[in-house]
Write a protein that holds these residues in place. Structure first.
Motif, PDB file in Angstrom:
ATOM      1  N   SER A 160       0.829  -1.207   0.000  1.00  0.00           N
ATOM      2  CA  SER A 160       0.000   0.000   0.000  1.00  0.00           C
ATOM      3  C   SER A 160       0.862   1.255   0.000  1.00  0.00           C
ATOM      4  CB  SER A 160      -0.921   0.019   1.225  1.00  0.00           C
ATOM      5  OG  SER A 160      -1.834  -1.058   1.192  1.00  0.00           O
ATOM      6  N   ASN A 161       2.108   1.111   0.456  1.00  0.00           N
ATOM      7  CA  ASN A 161       3.021   2.245   0.536  1.00  0.00           C
ATOM      8  C   ASN A 161       4.128   2.124  -0.495  1.00  0.00           C
ATOM      9  OD1 ASN A 161       2.491   1.770   3.929  1.00  0.00           O
ATOM     10  ND2 ASN A 161       1.812   3.613   2.896  1.00  0.00           N
ATOM     11  N   GLY A 162       4.424   3.234  -1.155  1.00  0.00           N
ATOM     12  CA  GLY A 162       5.489   3.272  -2.143  1.00  0.00           C
ATOM     13  C   GLY A 162       6.502   4.343  -1.793  1.00  0.00           C
ATOM     14  N   TYR A 163       7.777   4.078  -2.122  1.00  0.00           N
ATOM     15  CA  TYR A 163       8.879   4.974  -1.795  1.00  0.00           C
ATOM     16  C   TYR A 163       9.678   5.236  -3.072  1.00  0.00           C
ATOM     17  CZ  TYR A 163       7.520   2.703   2.545  1.00  0.00           C
ATOM     18  OH  TYR A 163       6.778   2.183   3.583  1.00  0.00           O
ATOM     19  N   ARG A 164       9.873   6.516  -3.383  1.00  0.00           N
ATOM     20  CA  ARG A 164      10.533   6.875  -4.635  1.00  0.00           C
ATOM     21  C   ARG A 164      11.850   7.587  -4.370  1.00  0.00           C
ATOM     22  NH1 ARG A 164       8.222   7.267  -9.586  1.00  0.00           N
ATOM     23  NH2 ARG A 164       6.143   7.490  -8.682  1.00  0.00           N
TER      24      ARG A 164
END
Length: 222
Positions: free
Chosen positions: A98-102
């Motif tokens: 559910s969480n994304g890190y860029r």
């Protein structure tokens, strides 16, 4: 076993050959359909190939990682010491995919790396993850999408180039290094398209990352 792969365009012409080591050769055609040049990317200058651009290492540049999807009270990006590596790494923690890190560049800008199209990263995950490499191509924006599982690569909605990584290896809870030739990976699912530049790295899921780099190698503009 890894074998040589031949990739054809929509006219049935052989465009790319990917050998057992992942190197690419390209047939260039004239308007009449005759091969006028074969670009052999396996014959590389080793010194040039070895050059790397580091975007994340030992927790450095952690400030260039942002929560790109599903920000919540449970989501965090921290620098922690890793006993196995003997140095700091980045810990990503949240509510699974559910969480994304860029990871981008200075000032939240794209990397815009036109010359280096081989990416590598270290990861330590024991749960589901999704990895997206943002690239610009001759036909518009694409994501090279990497997921734990098994299956044939495919292009989804002219936007996502799906590739599978070994689930047992990449979800073992141990550190693993992944290297992908983005030119070859795009060519497998969209042989009539070419990467212009590489922009960013994004990962969904909770785990640890380190050593995100781009280096030279295969480039269809060479």
């Amino acid at each position: 076993d890894v074998t040589t792969k031949n990739i054809y365009d929509n006219s049935g012409r052989l465009v790319y050959t990917i050998d057992a080591e992942g190197y690419v050769s390209e047939n260039v055609y004239d308007a009449a359909g005759n091969v006028i040049e074969i670009k052999d990317y396996s014959d590389l200058n080793v010194a040039e190939y070895a050059k790397t651009t580091s975007y994340l290492s030992a927790g450095n540049n952690i400030d260039k990682i942002v929560i790109a999807a599903g920000d919540s009270a449970n989501t965090s990006i921290t620098k922690v010491y890793d006993e196995e590596k003997g140095r700091d790494v980045v810990k990503l923690e949240g509510d699974g995919v559910s969480n994304g890190y860029r990871l981008k560049g200075e000032g939240w800008e794209n990397w815009n790396n036109e010359s280096q199209k081989v990416i590598s990263w270290d990861m330590r995950y024991d749960e589901t993850y999704e990895i997206y490499i943002s690239v610009d191509t001759e036909k518009g924006h694409r994501y090279l999408f990497y997921y734990a599982g098994a299956g044939e690569p495919y292009l989804q909605n002219n936007a996502y180039a799906w590739h599978y990584l070994d689930a047992e290896e990449t979800k073992s809870g141990s550190w693993v290094n992944i290297q992908r030739d983005l030119v070859a990976d795009l060519a497998e699912v969209e042989p009539d398209n070419k990467i212009l530049d590489v922009n960013s790295f994004m990962i969904r899921g909770s785990g640890y990352i380190d050593n995100i780099e781009l280096k030279g190698g295969v480039s269809v503009e060479d």
